[in-house]
Design a protein around this motif. Structure first.
Motif, PDB file in Angstrom:
ATOM      1  N   LEU A  92       0.810  -0.984   0.166  1.00 49.67           N
ATOM      2  CA  LEU A  92       0.116  -0.089   0.053  1.00 49.67           C
ATOM      3  C   LEU A  92       0.905   1.359   0.128  1.00 49.67           C
ATOM      4  O   LEU A  92       1.511   1.456   0.958  1.00 49.67           O
ATOM      5  CB  LEU A  92      -0.727  -0.198   1.125  1.00 49.67           C
ATOM      6  CG  LEU A  92      -1.829   1.162   1.103  1.00 49.67           C
ATOM      7  CD1 LEU A  92      -3.089   0.826   0.234  1.00 49.67           C
ATOM      8  CD2 LEU A  92      -2.686   1.189   2.808  1.00 49.67           C
TER       9      LEU A  92
ATOM     10  N   ALA B 248      -4.494   0.941  -4.664  1.00 49.38           N
ATOM     11  CA  ALA B 248      -4.670   1.553  -3.342  1.00 49.38           C
ATOM     12  C   ALA B 248      -3.866   2.391  -2.691  1.00 49.38           C
ATOM     13  O   ALA B 248      -2.663   2.339  -2.836  1.00 49.38           O
ATOM     14  CB  ALA B 248      -4.682   0.163  -2.348  1.00 49.38           C
ATOM     15  N   GLN B 249      -4.294   3.403  -2.046  1.00 51.37           N
ATOM     16  CA  GLN B 249      -3.493   4.626  -1.599  1.00 51.37           C
ATOM     17  C   GLN B 249      -3.922   4.554  -0.118  1.00 51.37           C
ATOM     18  O   GLN B 249      -5.104   4.884   0.349  1.00 51.37           O
ATOM     19  CB  GLN B 249      -3.634   5.615  -2.453  1.00 51.37           C
ATOM     20  CG  GLN B 249      -3.349   5.583  -3.825  1.00 51.37           C
ATOM     21  CD  GLN B 249      -1.704   5.551  -4.138  1.00 51.37           C
ATOM     22  OE1 GLN B 249      -0.826   5.723  -3.320  1.00 51.37           O
ATOM     23  NE2 GLN B 249      -1.221   5.426  -5.348  1.00 51.37           N
TER      24      GLN B 249
ATOM     25  N   VAL C 231      -7.954   5.449   3.710  1.00 51.38           N
ATOM     26  CA  VAL C 231      -7.282   4.396   2.742  1.00 51.38           C
ATOM     27  C   VAL C 231      -8.400   4.435   1.437  1.00 51.38           C
ATOM     28  O   VAL C 231      -9.471   4.404   1.734  1.00 51.38           O
ATOM     29  CB  VAL C 231      -6.966   2.908   3.221  1.00 51.38           C
ATOM     30  CG1 VAL C 231      -8.194   2.322   3.505  1.00 51.38           C
ATOM     31  CG2 VAL C 231      -6.123   2.294   2.236  1.00 51.38           C
ATOM     32  N   HIS C 232      -7.619   4.397   0.215  1.00 52.66           N
ATOM     33  CA  HIS C 232      -8.526   4.085  -1.079  1.00 52.66           C
ATOM     34  C   HIS C 232      -8.047   2.715  -1.250  1.00 52.66           C
ATOM     35  O   HIS C 232      -6.960   2.579  -1.743  1.00 52.66           O
ATOM     36  CB  HIS C 232      -8.374   5.279  -2.126  1.00 52.66           C
ATOM     37  CG  HIS C 232      -8.557   4.853  -3.306  1.00 52.66           C
ATOM     38  ND1 HIS C 232      -9.994   4.647  -3.699  1.00 52.66           N
ATOM     39  CD2 HIS C 232      -8.141   4.418  -4.530  1.00 52.66           C
ATOM     40  CE1 HIS C 232     -10.164   4.506  -4.961  1.00 52.66           C
ATOM     41  NE2 HIS C 232      -9.044   4.140  -5.442  1.00 52.66           N
ATOM     42  N   ASP C 233      -9.111   1.907  -1.336  1.00 50.91           N
ATOM     43  CA  ASP C 233      -8.980   0.476  -1.626  1.00 50.91           C
ATOM     44  C   ASP C 233     -10.181  -0.110  -2.035  1.00 50.91           C
ATOM     45  O   ASP C 233     -11.275   0.332  -2.146  1.00 50.91           O
ATOM     46  CB  ASP C 233      -8.311  -0.444  -0.674  1.00 50.91           C
ATOM     47  CG  ASP C 233      -9.281  -0.470   0.666  1.00 50.91           C
ATOM     48  OD1 ASP C 233     -10.208  -0.031   0.784  1.00 50.91           O
ATOM     49  OD2 ASP C 233      -8.658  -0.973   1.791  1.00 50.91           O
TER      50      ASP C 233
ATOM     51  N   SER D 114     -13.593   4.036   4.771  1.00 50.83           N
ATOM     52  CA  SER D 114     -12.057   4.120   4.368  1.00 50.83           C
ATOM     53  C   SER D 114     -11.129   4.524   5.202  1.00 50.83           C
ATOM     54  O   SER D 114     -10.022   4.613   5.098  1.00 50.83           O
ATOM     55  CB  SER D 114     -12.199   5.468   3.437  1.00 50.83           C
ATOM     56  OG  SER D 114     -13.239   5.664   2.396  1.00 50.83           O
TER      57      SER D 114
ATOM     58  N   ARG E 204      -8.302   4.086   7.850  1.00 55.00           N
ATOM     59  CA  ARG E 204      -7.368   3.177   8.386  1.00 55.00           C
ATOM     60  C   ARG E 204      -6.815   3.400   9.725  1.00 55.00           C
ATOM     61  O   ARG E 204      -5.726   2.748  10.153  1.00 55.00           O
ATOM     62  CB  ARG E 204      -6.228   3.502   7.447  1.00 55.00           C
ATOM     63  CG  ARG E 204      -4.853   2.742   7.474  1.00 55.00           C
ATOM     64  CD  ARG E 204      -3.889   3.075   6.601  1.00 55.00           C
ATOM     65  NE  ARG E 204      -2.679   2.437   6.660  1.00 55.00           N
ATOM     66  CZ  ARG E 204      -1.547   2.691   6.342  1.00 55.00           C
ATOM     67  NH1 ARG E 204      -1.385   3.969   5.553  1.00 55.00           N
ATOM     68  NH2 ARG E 204      -0.391   2.121   6.437  1.00 55.00           N
TER      69      ARG E 204
END
Length: 201
Positions: free
Chosen positions: A5, A71-72, A80-82, A133, A135
């Motif tokens: 990631l 994913a970021q 997180v963007h996943d 989203s 994390r």
């Protein structure tokens, strides 16, 4: 620890992946403004529904455009963007759209307060998106509180109904206690492990 990631350190660069939430935030503000502008319009409910569905549609488009991105971790690892977050965003957008469709013909919601109701629904969708989203445990808590605060207002939405007021009061008390217990638990986790990052935990 290799998590596959990549992390974006710059908050400005993170905004590229934050468009669905930005659109929903603007949508909430626009619904409250539209509620005032269309106060005496004969097709007030239809106009407010069009505004709400318009912003939901744009948020859906932004979610779809970002779904192909890798994913970021965003905003210094707070969210997180996943694919999992994207799946739940679609679920929440669909549930909000369904909620609007069900609320429109209902006699429980006064037409003069329909814009407020739609704004609160979109605010709840925003909080749920952020929760999906998250994390970091602190971000989970803040997102949950956003959803909870909107829920308290919706529980007491019928101002002159005693049962509605009672439900809202009981919900606020229950939510306050639950929030305090959750914060206490998070403090124990941080004290034991020294981090609130879900991946590190």
């Amino acid at each position: 620890m290799n998590l596959n990631l990549s992390e974006i350190d710059s908050n400005v660069l993170s905004l590229r992946y934050f468009w669905p939430e930005v659109v929903l935030t603007v949508g909430v503000l626009m619904l409250f403004i539209s509620d005032l502008v269309l106060k005496k319009h004969p097709r007030r409910v239809a106009g407010l529904m069009a505004v709400a569905y318009g912003f939901l549609g744009v948020a859906g488009l932004a979610t779809w455009l970002l779904s192909e991105q890798p994913a970021q971790a965003l905003f210094n690892g707070m969210i997180v963007h996943d694919p999992l977050a994207t799946f739940f965003k679609w679920l929440f957008l669909g549930a909000t759209a369904l909620g609007i469709a069900i609320a429109a013909p209902s006699k429980e919601i006064a037409p003069e307060r329909f814009g407020e109701y739609l704004g609160l629904l979109l605010a709840m969708c925003l909080g749920l998106n952020l929760m999906a989203s998250s994390r970091d445990l602190l971000m989970v808590y803040l997102s949950l509180e956003l959803v909870s605060l909107v829920s308290y207002v919706l529980a007491g939405y019928k101002r002159h109904d005693r049962r509605s007021a009672e439900a809202a009061l009981k919900y606020v008390i229950y939510g306050g206690v639950a929030s305090a217990v959750m914060l206490f638990g998070l403090s124990l986790v941080y004290g034991l492990l020294g981090t609130t990052d879900i991946y590190a935990l």
